[in-house]
Design a protein around this motif. Structure first.
Motif, PDB file in Angstrom:
ATOM      1  N   ASP A   1       1.020  -1.198  -0.085  1.00 39.98           N
ATOM      2  CA  ASP A   1      -0.065  -0.015   0.069  1.00 39.98           C
ATOM      3  C   ASP A   1       1.081   1.249  -0.007  1.00 39.98           C
ATOM      4  OD1 ASP A   1      -1.889   2.060   0.242  1.00 39.98           O
ATOM      5  OD2 ASP A   1      -2.947   1.096   1.864  1.00 39.98           O
ATOM      6  N   MET A   2       1.172   1.568  -1.216  1.00 40.62           N
ATOM      7  CA  MET A   2       2.311   2.734  -1.350  1.00 40.62           C
ATOM      8  C   MET A   2       1.787   3.986  -2.224  1.00 40.62           C
ATOM      9  SD  MET A   2       5.773   0.673  -1.660  1.00 40.62           S
ATOM     10  CE  MET A   2       5.244  -0.250  -2.927  1.00 40.62           C
ATOM     11  N   ASN A   3       2.348   4.856  -1.955  1.00 42.37           N
ATOM     12  CA  ASN A   3       2.034   6.362  -2.714  1.00 42.37           C
ATOM     13  C   ASN A   3       3.305   6.724  -3.369  1.00 42.37           C
ATOM     14  OD1 ASN A   3      -0.840   6.691  -2.603  1.00 42.37           O
ATOM     15  ND2 ASN A   3      -0.449   7.019  -0.545  1.00 42.37           N
ATOM     16  N   ILE A   4       3.508   7.039  -4.608  1.00 45.81           N
ATOM     17  CA  ILE A   4       4.721   7.528  -5.362  1.00 45.81           C
ATOM     18  C   ILE A   4       4.488   8.560  -5.923  1.00 45.81           C
ATOM     19  CG2 ILE A   4       6.583   7.016  -6.759  1.00 45.81           C
ATOM     20  CD1 ILE A   4       5.884   4.032  -6.543  1.00 45.81           C
ATOM     21  N   VAL A   5       5.318   9.820  -5.752  1.00 47.22           N
ATOM     22  CA  VAL A   5       5.255  11.144  -6.420  1.00 47.22           C
ATOM     23  C   VAL A   5       6.433  11.277  -7.073  1.00 47.22           C
ATOM     24  CG1 VAL A   5       5.112  13.620  -5.902  1.00 47.22           C
ATOM     25  CG2 VAL A   5       3.707  12.065  -4.418  1.00 47.22           C
ATOM     26  N   VAL A   6       6.105  11.732  -8.484  1.00 46.69           N
ATOM     27  CA  VAL A   6       7.291  12.166  -9.495  1.00 46.69           C
ATOM     28  C   VAL A   6       7.065  13.557  -9.761  1.00 46.69           C
ATOM     29  CG1 VAL A   6       8.319  11.500 -11.622  1.00 46.69           C
ATOM     30  CG2 VAL A   6       7.322   9.636 -10.474  1.00 46.69           C
ATOM     31  N   ASP A   7       8.327  14.404  -9.360  1.00 47.81           N
ATOM     32  CA  ASP A   7       8.291  15.745 -10.006  1.00 47.81           C
ATOM     33  C   ASP A   7       9.638  15.972 -10.495  1.00 47.81           C
ATOM     34  OD1 ASP A   7       7.749  18.262 -10.164  1.00 47.81           O
ATOM     35  OD2 ASP A   7       7.154  18.712  -8.113  1.00 47.81           O
ATOM     36  N   THR A   8       9.775  17.298 -11.095  1.00 42.80           N
ATOM     37  CA  THR A   8      11.276  17.749 -11.819  1.00 42.80           C
ATOM     38  C   THR A   8      11.946  18.191 -10.670  1.00 42.80           C
ATOM     39  OG1 THR A   8       9.863  19.881 -11.865  1.00 42.80           O
ATOM     40  CG2 THR A   8       9.892  18.511 -13.907  1.00 42.80           C
ATOM     41  N   LEU A   9      13.305  18.018 -11.045  1.00 43.66           N
ATOM     42  CA  LEU A   9      14.391  18.429  -9.967  1.00 43.66           C
ATOM     43  C   LEU A   9      14.719  19.823 -10.049  1.00 43.66           C
ATOM     44  CD1 LEU A   9      17.035  15.266 -10.766  1.00 43.66           C
ATOM     45  CD2 LEU A   9      15.415  15.817  -8.768  1.00 43.66           C
ATOM     46  N   GLY A  10      14.333  20.498 -11.026  1.00 44.79           N
ATOM     47  CA  GLY A  10      14.519  21.962 -11.156  1.00 44.79           C
ATOM     48  C   GLY A  10      15.800  22.117 -11.961  1.00 44.79           C
ATOM     49  N   GLN A  11      16.834  21.239 -12.055  1.00 41.17           N
ATOM     50  CA  GLN A  11      18.143  21.342 -12.792  1.00 41.17           C
ATOM     51  C   GLN A  11      18.599  19.873 -13.110  1.00 41.17           C
ATOM     52  OE1 GLN A  11      21.148  23.546 -10.907  1.00 41.17           O
ATOM     53  NE2 GLN A  11      21.469  22.176  -9.177  1.00 41.17           N
ATOM     54  N   ALA A  12      19.337  19.797 -14.188  1.00 41.19           N
ATOM     55  CA  ALA A  12      19.856  18.445 -14.256  1.00 41.19           C
ATOM     56  C   ALA A  12      20.899  18.102 -13.616  1.00 41.19           C
ATOM     57  CB  ALA A  12      20.226  18.244 -16.058  1.00 41.19           C
ATOM     58  N   VAL A  13      20.951  16.616 -13.239  1.00 46.23           N
ATOM     59  CA  VAL A  13      22.019  16.207 -12.306  1.00 46.23           C
ATOM     60  C   VAL A  13      22.938  15.146 -12.869  1.00 46.23           C
ATOM     61  CG1 VAL A  13      22.468  15.255  -9.941  1.00 46.23           C
ATOM     62  CG2 VAL A  13      20.660  16.897 -10.212  1.00 46.23           C
ATOM     63  N   PRO A  14      23.873  15.335 -13.078  1.00 44.40           N
ATOM     64  CA  PRO A  14      24.879  14.062 -13.802  1.00 44.40           C
ATOM     65  C   PRO A  14      24.821  12.925 -13.045  1.00 44.40           C
ATOM     66  CG  PRO A  14      26.258  15.755 -13.166  1.00 44.40           C
ATOM     67  CD  PRO A  14      24.979  16.232 -12.948  1.00 44.40           C
TER      68      PRO A  14
END
Length: 798
Positions: free
Chosen positions: A187-200
């Protein structure tokens, strides 16, 4: 001459017709463009909803605007860039769930937009270079009966379609995923969002290394984490050295006139050159909830664009997840993530016990102390079965190191785990949890609710046989050096673990003991209830003096011990297996020497013991020694248990009960030669395994002491008569006894008993003579019994 004007008039008519055709087409195109640009595409929503609903077998609705526009194609050159592509967008989209689901919608989207290439349509190819999803929300559900909401019933056409769909990239701005799985109790909730800037990926790798080092220190201690880091560095250096050597060899082969080698080297170089760079991370995700009854929390990062068609482009992934006391983290790439073609990850794992990884992996690993590992995980996803390699990993398990490689192959009917593991320094105490022999505090730490009874020495914790059918295994383990109590004469360990269809075998489980070896073959059939066990063991060339490494008196002893055992049993724990065992245990000592002090002490020859203590010792030759125990329902009865030296004969009778874990053995010493001040009397070994008691038979000693006191009242010199021990015992028939011990024993099938076996005739007559001698000294001696038993194994040398 009249035809010329006619031909001119006809040409003008054709020209006018063509002009009108183009004019009409231009007007039609203009009308279509005006209609296309001014048409309210929302009128088509019911038609689109109906067609998609029929195709996927679920209700599909567009409740927002449906738009169609034109844009210049991206990444096109030449004249093709002047051919506009239609751009479709739809807002507020919902896809319904099945009736049984808890949530109304399987997926919702704020917006979806994409372009379609025009020219490929002429070849019946629908080419969509990219799809952009805005705020998608997905609900994933599964019931206990395995019904799930992510399997769609697509409408099947009676004829194959002439159209082909080619999808490029998928990108999103933000998303949510809810998981409700009754099978795994998730029973899980996953949230995906932008980082703001790219990370290598290199920066993420460093961050994860630091976080995992901290987690390892929490699990195995700072010292263990430091040692793990050194192991990882050494493994990396070794791998780099091997790669350098391989490169040098390849270069040498390339310089040689070998077409095959040159072609292979060029192929490797080309392959490496074509490997695309890893794009940076663009999205972050977090997860919270429960899994299999335990709390789950995690976070990680993802690449910005998911390549669907480009199988060569790697997609970066990173995760740091905690499930109860288990911590799993990885950094790496997925190739062709739409079809899960390959994985290449740096993997870190820490947990209170390896057995706690079962919910994640489905692999029934044994119970262990807290551990931490790190290594490289690569995987290939294939139609015939996925294959994963955990290569050159290093780890700490309790106070021990562990290194090696494992291969997991998904196959039918069961997956297979193969590999070789090595521990350079193995703490013997770290093996205890495998059979449930660790302390109750350790059990509580790894989540075991069942405690070991304080009065029991044999482990009562049951094997988890319900997991044994989940996988087959073929794993070799070597403990090169054991760190243990100085009193234990064990030096190293090797075992070959084989599991097939619920049957666990150790072929062999081999220890280096006292300069020799102790090897056993163990078969535990967990496919039946209760478990059926079969055991065979052999001890070879165990040195007497090394069996007691901390006892100075035994360091002058010579000779070797060899033995065999064969047992069968039923039960789901070591304790119940021991309590139901049937078979035989045999051992013999070849010719050697032992300290006379021990022999005199065994016979309680007081004067000689004092003399040896004051003026030194003299070794006594061992002519022969043998033990033959018959095991019936967990009770070991002695058929033969005797020791013959130049100075004495010692007989032992009685039993050892593995069910109640108690002992009742009587030791009867008989001197050879004349002894003065001998309190020769039967000794006993009684009590439990956890609280054994060794002493003198007080009754017999009191009779002799009382006789001495009584005679002393008549004549002081007569008091010495009961303390004088004449020679009254014949030597044992060593050749016959050792030949009998060497006979190949057999064991009955698990759960069955074997026919009774009487004690050898020579032991019966010897026991009678010993009893008569003891009765002459005022003691009635117990005769050895002829128990029921069975055995297996055979000496292959002494």
């Amino acid at each position: 001459m009249a035809q010329a004007p006619t031909a001119g008039r006809n040409g003008k008519k054709v020209g006018k017709i063509v002009a009108w055709i183009f004019a009409i087409l231009a007007i039609l195109i203009a009308i279509l463009v005006v209609i296309f640009l001014t048409f309210d595409w929302n009128r088509l929503r019911p038609w689109v909803d109906d067609k998609v609903t029929q195709a996927i077998g679920r209700q599909f609705h567009i409740t927002g605007d449906l738009k169609v526009g034109w844009r210049r194609p991206p990444n096109e050159t030449g004249w093709k860039r002047w051919v506009p592509w239609p751009r479709f967008s739809a807002e507020k989209i919902t896809i319904a769930n099945p009736d049984w689901a808890r949530q109304q919608h399987f997926a919702t989207l704020d917006e979806i937009d994409f372009q379609v290439a025009v020219l490929p349509l002429l070849a019946h190819d629908i080419v969509i270079p990219a799809i952009n999803l805005v705020n998608p929300s997905v609900d994933i559900e599964r019931l206990k009966d395995n019904r799930n909401n992510w399997t769609f019933k697509f409408k099947q056409s009676t004829e194959p379609s002439t159209w082909n769909l080619k999808l490029g990239d998928i990108s999103l701005s933000k998303g949510m995923i809810a998981v409700r799985d009754e099978v795994t109790k998730a029973d899980m909730n996953i949230v995906v969002d932008t980082l703001g800037q790219a990370v290598p990926i290199g920066e993420v790798m460093k961050q994860q290394e630091a976080a995992s080092a901290k987690s390892s220190a929490e699990m195995v201690g700072k010292g263990g984490a430091a040692k793990l880091e050194k192991q990882a560095d050494a493994a990396a250096a070794s791998e780099a050295s091997a790669a350098s050597a391989a490169s040098a060899a390849a270069a040498a082969n390339a310089s040689a006139p070998n077409p095959a080698s040159t072609s292979a080297q060029q192929s490797i170089t080309t392959k490496n050159a074509e490997k695309p760079p890893v794009p940076p991370y663009a999205f972050g995700w977090t997860a919270k909830g429960t899994y299999n009854g335990g709390k789950v929390s995690g976070e990680g990062k993802l690449g910005g664009v998911l390549a669907v068609q480009d199988a060569k482009r790697p997609f970066p992934v990173q995760a740091d997840v905690r499930l109860g006391d288990t911590h799993i983290a990885f950094v790496g790439t997925v190739t062709d993530p739409a079809h899960l073609a390959a994985l290449d990850l740096r993997l870190w794992v820490q947990a209170v016990s390896m057995a706690h990884l079962y919910p994640f992996t489905g692999v029934p690993l044994p119970e262990t102390p807290p551990f931490a590992t790190e290594g490289r995980l690569t995987g290939q996803f294939r139609e015939e079965g996925n294959v994963f390699h955990y290569e050159n990993f290093t780890g700490r398990v309790g106070g021990s190191d562990i290194n090696g490689s494992l291969v997991y192959a998904a196959r039918k009917p069961r997956p297979l785990l193969q590999g070789e593991l090595v521990s350079h320094l193995l703490q013997f105490s770290d093996l205890a949890p495998i059979i449930g022999a660790d302390s109750n505090a350790s059990k509580a730490k790894r989540g075991e609710t069942e405690k070991q009874p304080s009065a029991k020495a044999l482990p009562t914790e049951e094997f988890k046989t319900d997991r044994w059918k989940a996988i087959d295994a073929d794993v070799k383990f070597t403990g090169q050096r054991l760190i243990k109590d100085p009193k234990l004469p064990i030096t190293d360990l090797y075992t070959h673990v084989i599991m097939k269809n619920g049957v666990l075998s150790l072929e062999p489980l081999k220890f280096g003991v006292a300069g020799g070896t102790f090897a056993s073959n163990i078969h535990l059939d967990g496919s039946t209830a209760p478990l059926k066990g079969k055991f065979s063991a052999e001890a070879r060339h165990l040195k007497l003096k090394q069996l007691f490494p901390t006892n100075k008196t035994m360091q002058s002893a010579l000779g070797e011990i060899n033995g065999d055992a064969a047992l069968s049993a039923t039960g789901n724990s070591p304790a119940t297996l021991a309590a139901t065992s049937n078979g035989e245990v045999k051992a013999l000592v070849t010719q050697g020497t032992v300290s006379r002090l021990y022999m005199e002490a065994a016979g309680l020859n007081v004067a000689n013991v004092v003399y040896e203590k004051l003026f030194g010792k003299r070794d006594v030759n061992i002519n022969c020694a043998a033990a033959d125990f018959v095991v019936t329902d967990g009770v070991l009865d002695s058929r033969v248990f005797a020791l013959d030296t130049d100075d004495a004969v010692i007989n032992v009778d009685g039993h050892i009960n593995l069910k109640s874990e108690d002992m009742d053995l009587n030791i009867h010493p008989h001197t050879k030669g004349f002894r003065v001040f001998s309190l020769r009397s039967p000794l006993y070994v009684k009590g439990t395994f956890k609280d054994p008691k060794v002493g003198v038979n007080v009754g017999a000693l009191a009779v002799r002491g009382g006789a001495a006191v009584g005679l002393g009242l008549i004549n002081p010199f007569a008091a010495l008569i009961p303390l004088i021990a004449p020679s009254n015992n014949k030597p044992l028939p060593c050749n016959q006894m050792l030949a009998d011990i060497r006979k190949a024993p057999t064991a009955p099938p698990a759960g069955q008993k074997q026919k009774a076996k009487a004690a050898p005739a020579y032991m019966s007559s010897d026991a009678a003579a010993s009893g008569a001698a003891a009765q002459g000294a005022g003691k009635a001696t117990k005769k050895p019994a002829a128990p029921v038993g069975a055995s297996a194994g055979q000496y292959r040398g002494s």
